[in-house]
Design an enzyme around this catalytic site. Structure first.
Site, short mmCIF file in Angstrom:
data_model
loop_
_atom_site.label_atom_id
_atom_site.label_comp_id
_atom_site.label_asym_id
_atom_site.label_seq_id
_atom_site.Cartn_x
_atom_site.Cartn_y
_atom_site.Cartn_z
N ARG A 64 30.54 27.42 35.57
CA ARG A 64 30.84 28.29 36.72
C ARG A 64 30.05 27.82 37.94
O ARG A 64 30.57 27.78 39.05
CB ARG A 64 30.49 29.74 36.39
CG ARG A 64 30.61 30.70 37.58
CD ARG A 64 30.12 32.08 37.22
NE ARG A 64 31.02 32.69 36.24
CZ ARG A 64 32.15 33.32 36.58
NH1 ARG A 64 32.50 33.40 37.85
NH2 ARG A 64 32.91 33.86 35.67
N ARG A 90 38.46 35.92 39.71
CA ARG A 90 37.29 35.19 39.21
C ARG A 90 36.06 35.76 39.92
O ARG A 90 36.10 35.95 41.14
CB ARG A 90 37.47 33.70 39.58
CG ARG A 90 36.57 32.75 38.87
CD ARG A 90 37.04 32.40 37.50
NE ARG A 90 38.33 31.70 37.44
CZ ARG A 90 38.92 31.37 36.29
NH1 ARG A 90 38.37 31.75 35.16
NH2 ARG A 90 40.07 30.73 36.27
N LEU A 92 32.76 35.49 41.85
CA LEU A 92 32.16 34.41 42.62
C LEU A 92 30.79 34.05 42.03
O LEU A 92 29.99 34.93 41.74
CB LEU A 92 31.99 34.83 44.08
CG LEU A 92 33.25 34.89 44.92
CD1 LEU A 92 32.89 35.27 46.34
CD2 LEU A 92 34.02 33.58 44.89
N THR A 107 39.57 43.07 48.03
CA THR A 107 40.45 44.23 47.84
C THR A 107 40.53 44.49 46.33
O THR A 107 40.58 43.56 45.54
CB THR A 107 41.88 43.95 48.36
OG1 THR A 107 42.50 42.96 47.53
CG2 THR A 107 41.87 43.50 49.80
N HIS A 108 40.52 45.78 46.00
CA HIS A 108 40.56 46.14 44.57
C HIS A 108 41.56 47.27 44.37
O HIS A 108 41.53 48.27 45.11
CB HIS A 108 39.17 46.56 44.08
CG HIS A 108 39.11 46.84 42.62
ND1 HIS A 108 39.15 45.86 41.67
CD2 HIS A 108 39.04 48.03 41.96
CE1 HIS A 108 39.11 46.43 40.47
NE2 HIS A 108 39.04 47.73 40.61
N ASP A 140 29.06 41.82 46.70
CA ASP A 140 27.65 41.51 46.45
C ASP A 140 27.58 40.79 45.11
O ASP A 140 28.58 40.32 44.60
CB ASP A 140 26.79 42.80 46.47
CG ASP A 140 27.18 43.77 45.37
OD1 ASP A 140 26.68 44.91 45.39
OD2 ASP A 140 27.99 43.40 44.48
N GLY A 142 27.39 41.88 42.17
CA GLY A 142 27.90 42.60 41.00
C GLY A 142 29.41 42.50 40.87
O GLY A 142 30.06 41.78 41.61
N ASP A 144 32.52 44.34 41.64
CA ASP A 144 33.11 45.43 42.43
C ASP A 144 32.08 46.52 42.74
O ASP A 144 32.41 47.71 42.78
CB ASP A 144 34.32 46.03 41.68
CG ASP A 144 35.43 45.00 41.50
OD1 ASP A 144 36.05 45.00 40.42
OD2 ASP A 144 35.63 44.19 42.42
C1 GRF Z 1 45.86 42.78 43.93
O1 GRF Z 1 46.12 44.14 43.55
C2 GRF Z 1 44.38 42.55 43.94
O2 GRF Z 1 43.61 43.63 44.41
C3 GRF Z 1 44.13 42.34 42.48
O3 GRF Z 1 45.19 41.53 42.04
C4 GRF Z 1 46.32 41.81 42.87
C5 GRF Z 1 46.76 40.51 43.49
O4 GRF Z 1 48.10 40.60 43.76
N1 GRF Z 1 42.85 41.71 42.23
P1 GRF Z 1 48.79 39.41 44.63
O5 GRF Z 1 48.36 38.11 43.99
O6 GRF Z 1 48.27 39.57 46.02
O7 GRF Z 1 50.26 39.69 44.51
#
Ligand code: GRF
Length: 192
Positions: A64, A90, A92, A107-108, A140, A142, A144
């Site tokens: 990694r 993945r 980081l 984004t989560h 950061d 961790g 999420d």
């Molecule tokens: C998104 O919901 C993202 O938050 C999550 O995986 C999805 C990616 O979707 N980690 P895409 O590749 O943008 O269609």
């Protein structure tokens, strides 16, 4: 104008939405490069917008950390003001976080701190919850765990599958990301 590098792993539907927003004349950020940890289908969106892309295949590196070293070389070359993880599946490596934080956001597809990790949609569904959400956080060291920059609730409907629920979450993720980057570009979001 904020220079943004985006990292993906998959289809890149969220990336495409961001590219479309950034292509608007009045949007205060533009994407300088798109990178992936594999030969991600979503890299084609960068091609469609004439944006350079790169792939640093995780499986091509012995560790990694070695992968992280090359990823940092690629990112450094574009000198981004901000790195957006948009479906990067993945974690980081420490060297990348150390070099670029706090200028990394993610984004989560859940209402953090609920359901962190790689299966936030599946976990929310399995929990029996009637609502979940979407979040944009600062990355950061961790999983999420970084400061929450924006989040919004998304209802879980009876009969939802992971796919139907994820499809309801993604548009919210996209809207939140576009707004957060706009706020960062305007200097409204001071990174701690
Ligand atoms: C998104 O919901 C993202 O938050 C999550 O995986 C999805 C990616 O979707 N980690 P895409 O590749 O943008 O269609």
């Amino acid at each position: 104008m904020l220079n943004v590098a985006v990292l993906i792993s998959g289809a890149g539907s969220n990336l495409r939405a961001f590219l479309e927003a950034a292509a608007e004349a009045d949007y205060p950020a533009h994407v300088v490069a798109v990178g992936a940890d594999r030969d991600a289908a979503g890299l084609a969106h960068a091609d469609d917008f004439g944006i350079p892309s790169f792939s640093v295949p995780y499986t091509s590196y012995p560790t990694r950390a070695a992968w992280g070293e090359e990823l940092a070389v690629q990112l450094r070359a574009w000198d981004p003001d901000l790195i957006v993880l948009s479906g990067l599946m993945r974690l980081l490596p420490d060297n990348v976080v150390a070099e670029f934080a706090p200028r990394i956001i993610n984004t989560h597809p859940a209402y953090l701190p609920e359901f962190p990790g790689a299966h936030g949609v599946r976990d929310a569904l399995a929990s029996g919850a009637t609502r979940t959400g979407a979040s944009v956080i600062q990355v950061d060291g961790g999983v999420d765990t970084g400061p929450i920059l924006a989040q919004e609730r998304v209802e879980i409907e009876p009969g939802d599958t992971e796919s139907t629920l994820h499809d309801r979450i993604k548009p919210v993720e996209r809207r939140l990301l576009i707004d957060v980057v706009r706020r960062i570009a305007a200097g409204d979001l001071a990174f701690s």
